[in-house]
Design a protein around this motif. Structure first.
Motif, short mmCIF file in Angstrom:
data_model
loop_
_atom_site.label_atom_id
_atom_site.label_comp_id
_atom_site.label_asym_id
_atom_site.label_seq_id
_atom_site.Cartn_x
_atom_site.Cartn_y
_atom_site.Cartn_z
N THR A 28 0.86 -1.18 0.00
CA THR A 28 0.00 0.00 0.00
C THR A 28 0.89 1.23 0.00
OG1 THR A 28 -1.74 -1.16 1.20
CG2 THR A 28 -1.81 1.24 1.25
N HIS A 29 0.68 2.12 -0.96
CA HIS A 29 1.50 3.31 -1.11
C HIS A 29 0.77 4.53 -0.56
CE1 HIS A 29 4.15 0.93 -3.59
NE2 HIS A 29 3.08 0.52 -4.26
N VAL A 30 1.52 5.38 0.15
CA VAL A 30 0.94 6.58 0.73
C VAL A 30 1.87 7.76 0.53
CG1 VAL A 30 -0.36 5.32 2.51
CG2 VAL A 30 1.93 6.17 3.03
N THR A 31 1.30 8.96 0.63
CA THR A 31 2.07 10.19 0.72
C THR A 31 1.64 10.86 2.01
OG1 THR A 31 0.40 11.44 -0.53
CG2 THR A 31 2.23 10.49 -1.80
N GLY A 32 2.50 11.68 2.57
CA GLY A 32 2.17 12.40 3.78
C GLY A 32 2.45 11.64 5.07
N ALA A 33 3.02 10.45 5.01
CA ALA A 33 3.29 9.66 6.21
C ALA A 33 4.29 10.36 7.13
CB ALA A 33 3.79 8.27 5.84
N GLU A 34 5.14 11.20 6.55
CA GLU A 34 6.15 11.91 7.34
C GLU A 34 5.53 12.93 8.30
OE1 GLU A 34 5.30 14.33 3.74
OE2 GLU A 34 5.69 12.20 4.04
N LEU A 35 4.26 13.23 8.14
CA LEU A 35 3.56 14.18 9.01
C LEU A 35 3.08 13.52 10.31
CD1 LEU A 35 1.45 15.96 6.26
CD2 LEU A 35 3.58 16.75 7.31
#
Length: 60
Positions: free
Chosen positions: A43-50
């Motif tokens: 599962t790919h995500v963006t914004g996980a660093e937040l």
């Protein structure tokens, strides 16, 4: 995939995401203080660093 509508669920504490195509954008959910996100394999995500690392869990 835009998860903005989930911000209306103010008591959402856990979310499991499955998908291997379009990434999920976690950015809108970063305002949720108690939300833990579980990500299925591939599962790919963006914004996980937040999020703090302990609140984004990769499932085997």
């Amino acid at each position: 995939m835009d998860l903005t509508p989930l911000t209306a669920l103010t008591s959402l504490a856990s979310l499991t995401l499955y998908g291997d195509e379009e990434p999920f954008d976690l950015t809108p959910l970063a305002v949720s203080e108690n939300l833990t996100i579980h990500l299925a394999h591939n599962t790919h995500v963006t914004g996980a660093e937040l999020f703090p690392p302990e609140r984004v869990v990769r499932l085997p």
